[in-house]
Design a protein around this motif. Structure first.
Motif, PDB file in Angstrom:
ATOM      1  N   TYR B  36       1.146  -0.850  -0.132  1.00 34.56           N
ATOM      2  CA  TYR B  36       0.530   0.161  -0.076  1.00 34.56           C
ATOM      3  C   TYR B  36       0.869   1.151   0.087  1.00 34.56           C
ATOM      4  N   GLN B  38       0.864   6.061   1.107  1.00 30.94           N
ATOM      5  CA  GLN B  38       0.146   6.400   1.107  1.00 30.94           C
ATOM      6  C   GLN B  38       1.038   7.599   0.951  1.00 30.94           C
ATOM      7  N   ASN B  41      -1.466  13.312   3.585  1.00 33.30           N
ATOM      8  CA  ASN B  41      -2.540  14.460   3.587  1.00 33.30           C
ATOM      9  C   ASN B  41      -3.133  13.797   3.371  1.00 33.30           C
ATOM     10  N   GLU B  42      -3.382  11.908   2.428  1.00 33.91           N
ATOM     11  CA  GLU B  42      -4.226  11.447   1.307  1.00 33.91           C
ATOM     12  C   GLU B  42      -4.578   9.891   2.150  1.00 33.91           C
ATOM     13  N   ALA B  43      -5.485   9.375   1.730  1.00 35.76           N
ATOM     14  CA  ALA B  43      -5.377   7.596   1.916  1.00 35.76           C
ATOM     15  C   ALA B  43      -4.766   7.006   1.473  1.00 35.76           C
ATOM     16  N   PRO B  44      -4.028   5.262   2.787  1.00 32.88           N
ATOM     17  CA  PRO B  44      -3.402   4.744   2.185  1.00 32.88           C
ATOM     18  C   PRO B  44      -4.535   3.798   0.374  1.00 32.88           C
ATOM     19  N   LEU B  46      -3.887   0.571  -2.559  1.00 34.18           N
ATOM     20  CA  LEU B  46      -2.934  -0.978  -2.572  1.00 34.18           C
ATOM     21  C   LEU B  46      -2.207   0.064  -4.071  1.00 34.18           C
ATOM     22  N   LEU B  87       4.372   7.431   1.791  1.00 32.52           N
ATOM     23  CA  LEU B  87       5.493   6.395   2.958  1.00 32.52           C
ATOM     24  C   LEU B  87       4.358   4.733   1.897  1.00 32.52           C
ATOM     25  N   TYR B  89       4.076   1.073   2.743  1.00 31.06           N
ATOM     26  CA  TYR B  89       3.127  -0.512   3.453  1.00 31.06           C
ATOM     27  C   TYR B  89       3.233  -1.974   2.911  1.00 31.06           C
ATOM     28  N   PHE B 101      -0.251  -4.979   8.966  1.00 30.96           N
ATOM     29  CA  PHE B 101       1.095  -4.192   8.556  1.00 30.96           C
ATOM     30  C   PHE B 101       2.536  -4.311   8.463  1.00 30.96           C
ATOM     31  N   ALA B 103       5.870  -1.501   9.654  1.00 30.21           N
ATOM     32  CA  ALA B 103       6.353  -0.904  10.158  1.00 30.21           C
ATOM     33  C   ALA B 103       6.287   0.561   9.340  1.00 30.21           C
TER      34      ALA B 103
END
Lengths: 116, 111
Positions: B36, B38, B41-44, B46, B87, B89, B101, B103
């Motif tokens: 995933y 991210q 300031n956005e949603a994670p 896929l 980011l 994940y 998930f 780290a």
């Protein structure tokens, strides 16, 4: 754009106050997850539902949180008595399937909780 | 217990260089693996996921190969772009109803 809707985007509470956040999952998704994303950006699983039933939850959630996913209403997560350590981004995600599948999670933008 | 490990917390690269973000898992089962992403300031969302038929998933120039022998699902891209800063994940579905998930790895691409 995310179709999982979380409200409010920001929530500010004092210690000891209740803090309630809501989530509307993507249409047709029976499985809903709640995660806490801390200041180190780590995800902590809190609880998940299939339709209205709790599938799994961690000990902290069972003791300090109240959560539900009623039919035809938004899911909700409520901290009964907020603590400073609860300050985090609370992410809701929904999925078509939960158990052992490669179905993706669809995330909302989260509710950022600040406990003063 | 079941777990997902991402060894790098921060990765900084120059634009145009290859990207490799590590992910290993520990499980008694054969889980499904996901990456995933991210952005700020956005949603994670896929990025890609493993398949049961050993196909190599690819998306937006990223790819990952599930190696059961080494329990790994490393994320790779041949040439980093500025817009890849985010980011990342790694996550797994072990069949116990919760999705675990790692780290997270903060990837920063510099000009």
């Amino acid at each position: 754009n995310s179709k999982v809707i979380q409200t409010p985007r920001y929530l500010v509470k004092g210690q000891g106050q209740k803090a309630k956040m809501r989530c509307i999952p993507e249409k047709g998704h029976p499985v809903v997850f709640w995660y806490q994303q801390n200041k180190n950006n780590e995800f902590k699983f809190l609880i998940n539902f299939q339709n209205q039933e709790v599938l799994q939850q961690i000990d902290m959630t069972e003791k300090r949180f109240s959560a539900e996913c009623p039919s035809n209403s938004p899911c909700s997560l409520e901290i009964q008595s907020s603590e400073a350590g609860d300050s985090a981004l609370y992410l809701c995600a929904s999925s078509l399937k939960g158990q052992l599948s490669n179905e993706r999670l669809f995330f909302g933008h989260g509710t950022k909780l600040s406990v003063l | 217990g079941d777990s997902v490990t991402q060894t790098e917390g921060l990765v900084t690269l120059t634009e145009g260089l290859p990207v490799m973000l590590n992910c290993t898992y520990q499980s008694t089962y054969s889980p499904f693996l996901f990456w995933y992403v991210q952005h700020l300031n956005e949603a994670p969302k896929l990025l890609l996921k493993s398949f049961t038929d050993n196909k190599r998933p690819e998306h937006q120039g990223f790819h990952a190969t599930l190696h059961k022998s080494s329990s790994s699902f490393h994320l790779q891209k041949s040439s980093a772009q500025l817009s890849d800063s985010a980011l990342y994940y790694c996550a797994s579905n072990y069949g116990n109803e919760k999705i675990t998930f790692g780290a997270g790895t903060k990837l920063t691409i510099k000009p």
